[in-house]
Design an enzyme around this catalytic site. Sequence first.
Site, short mmCIF file in Angstrom:
data_model
loop_
_atom_site.label_atom_id
_atom_site.label_comp_id
_atom_site.label_asym_id
_atom_site.label_seq_id
_atom_site.Cartn_x
_atom_site.Cartn_y
_atom_site.Cartn_z
N GLU A 127 -8.05 -10.75 1.51
CA GLU A 127 -7.79 -9.82 0.40
C GLU A 127 -6.54 -10.22 -0.37
OE1 GLU A 127 -9.68 -5.78 2.40
OE2 GLU A 127 -7.63 -6.37 2.92
N ASP A 139 -7.54 -9.54 7.09
CA ASP A 139 -7.72 -8.41 8.00
C ASP A 139 -8.35 -8.93 9.28
OD1 ASP A 139 -6.84 -6.71 6.04
OD2 ASP A 139 -8.79 -5.75 5.68
N HIS A 190 -15.58 -2.58 5.14
CA HIS A 190 -14.92 -3.28 6.25
C HIS A 190 -15.82 -3.28 7.49
CE1 HIS A 190 -11.18 -2.77 3.91
NE2 HIS A 190 -10.64 -3.67 4.70
N HIS A 246 -7.83 -4.27 12.81
CA HIS A 246 -7.27 -3.41 11.76
C HIS A 246 -8.04 -2.09 11.63
CE1 HIS A 246 -5.56 -2.10 8.03
NE2 HIS A 246 -6.57 -2.47 7.27
N HIS A 298 -0.26 -6.23 5.83
CA HIS A 298 -1.32 -6.14 4.81
C HIS A 298 -0.73 -6.10 3.41
CE1 HIS A 298 -4.56 -5.51 7.73
NE2 HIS A 298 -3.61 -4.94 8.44
N HIS A 320 -3.56 -11.56 2.16
CA HIS A 320 -3.57 -11.40 3.61
C HIS A 320 -5.01 -11.38 4.14
CE1 HIS A 320 -4.23 -7.32 2.06
NE2 HIS A 320 -4.87 -7.09 3.20
N TRP A 328 0.84 -1.19 0.00
CA TRP A 328 0.00 0.00 0.00
C TRP A 328 0.89 1.24 0.00
CZ3 TRP A 328 -5.29 1.01 0.14
CH2 TRP A 328 -6.12 -0.12 0.12
#
Length: 206
Positions: free
Chosen positions: A170, A53, A158, A57, A47, A51, A17
């Site tokens: 994800e 969550d 989420h 998170h 992440h 992965h 990210w």
Amino acid sequence: MKIIDISQPLSHATKEWPNDTPFEYKLSWSMKEASTVNVGKITTSTHIGTHIDAPFHFDNNGKKVHELELDVYVGKARVIEVTGKNEIGMEDLNRFDLKGVRRLLIRTNSWENRSQFPTTITSLKPEIAAFLAEKGIQLIGVDTPSVDQVDSKDLQAHHQLHRHGIYILEGIVLDDVEPGDYELIALPLPIEGADGSPVRAVLKNI
């Protein structure tokens, strides 16, 4: 028994990210430098790549990785394909028979080039969570880095999934996976206190 790896390889080429910690592996001890063994060190975001969550998170009161129920991440899963959408809503899933499905994996094909982090992806509409929960789904998996758009600030998908007891996987790779039923294994590492974890996600033909 055929095993289909739906995980992204972790290497320096794996895209993190923006502004997050990139993946790095290097040798701390090396036999080339007179050590008796090779011993590596990993630095990474929780992440990155494929992965899960943990609710922690995005919710300070949510479960952390070591508190998650592992049976959510192992068992029968259904792969479906929904492409060409900016957001996936209830109207896009009504055409699928989801009776008895606990783990749903959605192939969107919207992350076309994994050598680059995407600027737009197919995300989930927040209201889809109630629909999925009504069907009995406990885990949702997507072939994108997030169930929300990458520029989302409030992460409503989420939060709504969590509110309805649905866990999140994800970054899976479904490019060559045909829609249908499989056995999923996508176990997180038992990292105490963690907000997420890379997984080695695989499918087995039933």
